[in-house]
Write an enzyme that holds these catalytic residues in place. Structure first.
Site, PDB file in Angstrom:
ATOM      1  N   ASP A  24      -3.065  10.306   1.510  1.00 49.33           N
ATOM      2  CA  ASP A  24      -2.888   8.916   2.099  1.00 49.33           C
ATOM      3  C   ASP A  24      -2.446   9.135   3.544  1.00 49.33           C
ATOM      4  O   ASP A  24      -1.762   9.852   4.081  1.00 49.33           O
ATOM      5  CB  ASP A  24      -2.329   8.144   1.612  1.00 49.33           C
ATOM      6  N   GLU A  63     -10.981   6.294   8.689  1.00 49.71           N
ATOM      7  CA  GLU A  63     -10.601   5.022   9.441  1.00 49.71           C
ATOM      8  C   GLU A  63     -11.156   4.667  10.697  1.00 49.71           C
ATOM      9  O   GLU A  63     -10.809   5.375  11.684  1.00 49.71           O
ATOM     10  CB  GLU A  63      -9.144   4.744   9.123  1.00 49.71           C
ATOM     11  N   HIS A 101       0.113  -2.949   6.128  1.00 49.53           N
ATOM     12  CA  HIS A 101       0.856  -2.402   5.249  1.00 49.53           C
ATOM     13  C   HIS A 101       2.302  -3.248   4.971  1.00 49.53           C
ATOM     14  O   HIS A 101       2.872  -3.603   5.726  1.00 49.53           O
ATOM     15  CB  HIS A 101       1.368  -0.935   5.625  1.00 49.53           C
ATOM     16  N   SER A 112      -2.065  -4.817  -1.211  1.00 45.77           N
ATOM     17  CA  SER A 112      -0.989  -5.356  -2.121  1.00 45.77           C
ATOM     18  C   SER A 112      -1.110  -6.946  -2.153  1.00 45.77           C
ATOM     19  O   SER A 112      -1.244  -7.414  -1.213  1.00 45.77           O
ATOM     20  CB  SER A 112       0.446  -4.999  -1.948  1.00 45.77           C
ATOM     21  N   ASP A 164       0.230  -0.191  -2.765  1.00 47.56           N
ATOM     22  CA  ASP A 164       1.779   0.632  -2.977  1.00 47.56           C
ATOM     23  C   ASP A 164       2.628  -0.320  -3.258  1.00 47.56           C
ATOM     24  O   ASP A 164       3.549  -0.325  -3.993  1.00 47.56           O
ATOM     25  CB  ASP A 164       1.837   1.387  -1.758  1.00 47.56           C
ATOM     26  N   THR A 165       2.715  -1.524  -2.232  1.00 50.52           N
ATOM     27  CA  THR A 165       3.887  -2.229  -2.131  1.00 50.52           C
ATOM     28  C   THR A 165       4.125  -2.967  -3.321  1.00 50.52           C
ATOM     29  O   THR A 165       5.291  -3.183  -3.959  1.00 50.52           O
ATOM     30  CB  THR A 165       3.700  -3.416  -0.998  1.00 50.52           C
TER      31      THR A 165
HETATM   32  P1  13P Z   1       0.215  -2.222   0.480  1.00 48.73           P
HETATM   33  O1  13P Z   1       1.360  -1.797   1.583  1.00 48.73           O
HETATM   34  O2  13P Z   1      -0.399  -3.332   0.891  1.00 48.73           O
HETATM   35  O3  13P Z   1       0.385  -1.606  -0.715  1.00 48.73           O
HETATM   36  O4  13P Z   1      -0.982  -1.131   1.302  1.00 48.73           O
HETATM   37  C1  13P Z   1      -0.832   0.463   0.907  1.00 48.73           C
HETATM   38  C2  13P Z   1      -1.881   1.153   1.408  1.00 48.73           C
HETATM   39  O5  13P Z   1      -2.664   0.960   2.319  1.00 48.73           O
HETATM   40  C3  13P Z   1      -1.518   2.639   1.533  1.00 48.73           C
HETATM   41  O6  13P Z   1      -2.441   3.403   2.561  1.00 48.73           O
HETATM   42  O1  G3H Z   2       0.280   3.814   3.912  1.00 51.56           O
HETATM   43  C1  G3H Z   2       1.500   3.261   3.440  1.00 51.56           C
HETATM   44  C2  G3H Z   2       1.935   3.534   2.049  1.00 51.56           C
HETATM   45  O2  G3H Z   2       2.475   2.352   1.249  1.00 51.56           O
HETATM   46  C3  G3H Z   2       2.723   4.811   2.234  1.00 51.56           C
HETATM   47  O3  G3H Z   2       3.866   4.605   2.490  1.00 51.56           O
HETATM   48  O4  G3H Z   2       4.445   6.286   4.185  1.00 51.56           O
HETATM   49  O5  G3H Z   2       6.275   4.820   3.192  1.00 51.56           O
HETATM   50  O6  G3H Z   2       5.308   6.730   1.998  1.00 51.56           O
HETATM   51  P1  G3H Z   2       4.962   5.797   2.875  1.00 51.56           P
HETATM   52 ZN    ZN Z   3      -2.862   2.600   4.186  1.00 49.28          ZN
END
Ligand code: 13P
Ligand code: G3H
Ligand code: ZN
Length: 342
Positions: free
Chosen positions: A83, A142, A189, A226, A268-269
């Protein structure tokens, strides 16, 4: 089955008209929660690791946990995705480790904060496409940038400042050869995306339709997806947390996106919130507990429930057994043929 390329998952999703959740992981419990949710709903799935996750886990641990996941859940097609790769070097190291997909996020400079130029983005993304496709590995790029910076990656500030331009998107896809395009439509995010239920003014789903009309065969990716559900906020706050009122991306908006070419949805969130709420509850109700299993098991269960709901809502549920996985070596030949025919 071995891990599969993300391209195959997204191609299948496009054929079936559904989306595939891409869930972030940092530890064993999160991987188990996702795989168990995938088994219970019969879903193909994308598991993704940020740079922070790779550092946190010393990524060999992460990779071997993923190998265990493929052994324990042989019926689930799963792609392992980098990611927000911030440079070709990050993507290269992920490919060398065995990731089957990488994101080269050239919308930002290598610092993961400063918006880049279009030419820079094309150059670094093209470089990653060349090295990844040679190994059959998928590439997500992106264009446009997300708002918010609290998770360590993002341009910060106003998410409306850098929405994806549909005409630029066409040129970007043509010149880079990417498999999937992450678009900026007003999301951020983290938990604090919107101060009220978003309307089309701030969550510009229309932009997805415009991009999809110009790029009907490109798999689109929604980051920052999220939903930040009220019930998860309530559990956290009930047991001593201090989340401020906030709104995420409603699941029904994501479903509209899926009707217009969105095939990968990053979450993720919501999972972080589910785990945190469950752990807080145990700490509040059983202050005598100190075995990590006493709180990690409820945390894993809570995350599994969120992931299952998303898998059903995105439409990937029921599709795990639809197809035979294509080995990465075959994918590499597919990309080579594309080059010859170009
Ligand atoms: P969220 O923070 O909305 O879960 O997004 C996660 C994300 O885009 C990770 O690349
Ligand atoms: O891109 C955002 C994802 O929620 C990952 O977050 O960089 O804290 O692991 P992080
Ligand atoms: Zn992202």
């Amino acid at each position: 089955m071995p891990m599969v390329s993300m391209r195959q998952l997204l191609d299948e999703a496009a054929k079936g008209g559904y989306g595939v959740g891409a869930f972030n992981v940092n530890n064993m419990e999160q991987i188990q929660a996702i795989m168990e949710a995938a088994r219970e709903t019969k879903s193909p799935v994308i598991i993704q690791a940020s740079r922070g996750a790779r550092t946190y886990t010393n990524d060999r641990f992460l990779y071997h946990l993923m190998l265990a996941a493929t052994e324990v859940y042989p019926e689930i097609p799963v792609a392992l995705h980098q990611d927000h790769g911030n440079s070709p070097a990050t993507c290269k190291s992920a490919i060398e480790m065995g990731f089957t997909s990488v994101m080269m996020d050239g919308s930002l400079m290598e610092d993961g904060k400063t918006p880049s130029t279009f030419d820079y983005n094309i150059r670094v993304t093209r470089e990653v496409v060349e090295l990844a496709h040679e190994k059959g590995v998928t590439v997500e790029g992106e264009l446009g940038t997300l708002g918010g910076i609290e998770d360590g990656h993002g341009a910060g500030g106003d998410p409306m400042a850098h929405l994806t331009d549909p005409d630029q998107a066409v040129e970007f896809v043509e010149r880079t050869g990417i498999d999937a395009l992450a678009v900026a439509i007003g999301t951020s995010h983290g938990a604090y995306k919107f101060s009220k239920k978003p309307t089309g003014e701030v969550l510009v789903m229309k932009r997805i339709e415009e991009i999809h009309t110009k790029l009907p065969t490109t798999h689109l990716v929604m980051h920052g997806s999220s939903s930040v559900p009220q019930d998860l906020q309530d559990v956290i706050n009930k047991y001593g947390g201090k989340m401020k009122p906030t709104f995420g991306v409603p699941v029904e908006e994501i479903q509209k996106g899926i009707q217009h070419g969105v095939r990968k949805i990053n979450v993720d969130t919501d999972n972080r919130m589910a785990m945190t709420g469950a752990i807080r509850k145990v700490f509040a109700e059983k202050p005598e507990a100190f075995d990590p299993r006493d709180y990690l098991k409820p945390a894993r269960d809570a995350m599994k429930e969120v992931v299952k709901k998303r898998m059903v809502a995105f439409g990937q549920a029921g599709h795990a057994g639809d197809y035979t996985p294509i080995p990465l070596a075959e994918m590499a030949k597919f990309y080579k043929r594309q080059l010859v025919n170009a």
